[in-house]
Design a protein around this motif. Structure first.
Motif, PDB file in Angstrom:
ATOM      1  N   CYS A 117      50.042  71.222  52.094  1.00 34.40           N
ATOM      2  CA  CYS A 117      49.418  69.944  52.465  1.00 34.40           C
ATOM      3  C   CYS A 117      48.608  69.372  51.315  1.00 34.40           C
ATOM      4  N   HIS A 121      49.804  65.892  49.761  1.00 32.99           N
ATOM      5  CA  HIS A 121      48.903  64.941  50.423  1.00 32.99           C
ATOM      6  C   HIS A 121      49.187  64.842  51.920  1.00 32.99           C
ATOM      7  N   GLN A 123      48.797  66.626  56.031  1.00 34.13           N
ATOM      8  CA  GLN A 123      47.717  67.030  56.932  1.00 34.13           C
ATOM      9  C   GLN A 123      48.128  68.292  57.672  1.00 34.13           C
ATOM     10  N   GLN A 143      52.641  63.236  54.259  1.00 33.61           N
ATOM     11  CA  GLN A 143      51.987  61.945  54.072  1.00 33.61           C
ATOM     12  C   GLN A 143      52.913  60.820  54.529  1.00 33.61           C
TER      13      GLN A 143
END
Length: 159
Positions: A117, A121, A123, A143
């Motif tokens: 992650c 970028h 989550q 992302q």
């Protein structure tokens, strides 16, 4: 040549040598009368020297028309980390359950997923947080993916 003479030449402490490269300056192309004295060396040289090359224009990057899928994985040992990494790298959200994995491997999976992650970028979500039971379920979302937490919980069969 003595040591001191060599050191002086190395550091530039001797007078400059006034020799020039006469072969370069004798060439008519480089004389003071400039363009009048220039003669092309190759038949196509005038064609290339006449006009500067056209500037390279690139089209702006088009938005990716890809809707991420939700992939589930149930790794048994840390050797199964590819089940999480490859779909995430391809742009899919990955839900993985670590309930039946040893505590040490579960920590490694969580660290691995957090690294994924961070690098891409994305989550990371703990889907089993606040839910009764002994299940340990996480999700990694790339992302730009429009996937809500409730959609992830439904896909993990937690709701």
């Amino acid at each position: 040549m003595s040591f001191f003479k060599g050191a002086q030449e190395f550091f530039g402490l001797t007078p400059a040598d006034e020799t020039t490269d006469e072969a370069y300056y004798d060439d008519r192309r480089y004389s003071d009368d400039g363009a009048a004295a220039y003669k092309p060396r190759y038949p196509d040289e005038d064609r290339y020297a006449a006009a500067p090359p056209a500037p390279v224009t690139r089209e702006p990057a088009r938005p990716r028309s890809y809707s991420p899928a939700v992939v589930t994985a149930a790794p048994q040992s840390y050797e199964d980390a590819r089940e999480i990494g490859e779909p995430f790298r391809d742009g899919d959200a990955v839900i993985f359950e670590l309930t039946h994995v040893s505590k040490g491997d579960a920590k490694r999976f969580i660290d691995f997923s957090a690294g994924l992650c961070f690098a891409a970028h994305g989550q990371m979500f703990n889907l089993s947080k606040g839910i009764d039971g002994d299940r340990l379920v996480f999700a990694v979302v790339p992302q730009g993916a429009d996937i809500t937490l409730s959609e992830l919980q439904v896909a993990a069969h937690l709701r």
